[in-house]
Design an enzyme around this catalytic site. Structure first.
Site, PDB file in Angstrom:
ATOM      1  N   ASP A  82       4.227   1.128  -0.258  1.00 16.70           N
ATOM      2  CA  ASP A  82       5.006  -0.087  -0.409  1.00 16.70           C
ATOM      3  C   ASP A  82       4.005  -1.221  -0.385  1.00 16.70           C
ATOM      4  OD1 ASP A  82       7.402  -1.452  -0.871  1.00 16.70           O
ATOM      5  OD2 ASP A  82       7.534  -2.066   1.215  1.00 16.70           O
ATOM      6  N   SER A  83       4.130  -2.085  -1.331  1.00 15.09           N
ATOM      7  CA  SER A  83       3.134  -3.138  -1.452  1.00 15.09           C
ATOM      8  C   SER A  83       3.795  -4.415  -1.922  1.00 15.09           C
ATOM      9  CB  SER A  83       2.028  -2.717  -2.430  1.00 15.09           C
ATOM     10  OG  SER A  83       2.583  -2.223  -3.627  1.00 15.09           O
ATOM     11  N   GLY A 127       4.110  -7.760 -12.261  1.00  8.04           N
ATOM     12  CA  GLY A 127       4.505  -8.492 -11.054  1.00  8.04           C
ATOM     13  C   GLY A 127       3.857  -9.865 -10.974  1.00  8.04           C
TER      14      GLY A 127
END
Length: 201
Positions: free
Chosen positions: A73-74, A155
């Site tokens: 998870d980042s 992103g």
């Protein structure tokens, strides 16, 4: 060859991790390639909680100790926003994965802020078997610029500027980004453990 299932349906993330782990004698496969059609709800309060939850749920579904499960998870943590967007990075503007809206919201919130320091954080959990669970973290520091630059990455990459390289993540080719990214740093911490496991130590 040992198989490692990456507990993610994010094609960009899968591609990045496959490239970074390519020197190891490990076959990395995505959830889709493993025939697992599951979306784990990321409701943890930290990146590590989310990474462990994803890894454990997929490990329980696969139920086969010949597979290792890797989950990450980042996200982005901006100092002036008290660490936001943090665990909400993918859904910062409300809709999961809407990069355009997320970046717009970030730029709006940062409009009159001078301290633009930020970091990308990656927490990873590797479940080798029930007795062997490894947790690692990687970080990369940068600056949030005032307009998007670059066509690569995904992103927040077009807004995340690395002064030493005079480029955003989105201006870098994948080879350069994968040498310095938060994911790379987390994976470096995992490599030793995977090597030892494969050598039977």
């Amino acid at each position: 060859m040992k198989k490692l299932i990456l507990a993610s349906n994010n094609e960009n993330k899968v591609k990045e991790i496959k490239e970074i782990l390519s020197p190891l004698n490990v076959q990395v496969i995505s959830l889709k390639e493993a025939g697992v059609n599951v979306e784990v709800e990321e409701d943890g309060k930290t990146f590590m909680e989310n990474a462990y939850k994803k890894a454990k749920e997929i490990y329980d579904i696969i139920n086969d100790e010949s597979y290792m499960i890797l989950a990450d998870d980042s996200g982005l943590a901006v100092d002036a926003l008290d660490g936001a967007p943090g665990v909400y990075s993918a859904r910062f503007a409300g809709e999961h994965g809407n990069t355009e809206k997320n970046n717009e919201k970030l730029l709006t919130l940062m409009e009159n802020i001078n301290d633009r320091s930020a970091k990308f954080i990656c927490n990873m959990v590797l479940i080798i078997d029930k007795e062997n669970v490894i947790r690692v973290q990687g970080e990369v520091e940068g600056v949030i610029i005032k307009e998007e630059r670059g066509e690569n990455g995904f992103g927040y990459d077009p807004l995340f500027y690395i002064p030493e390289y005079n480029m955003t993540f989105a201006q870098m080719d994948s080879k350069t980004k994968n040498l310095i990214s938060h994911r790379k740093k987390a994976l470096i911490n995992l490599e030793e453990a995977i090597r030892k496991y494969l050598q039977g130590e």
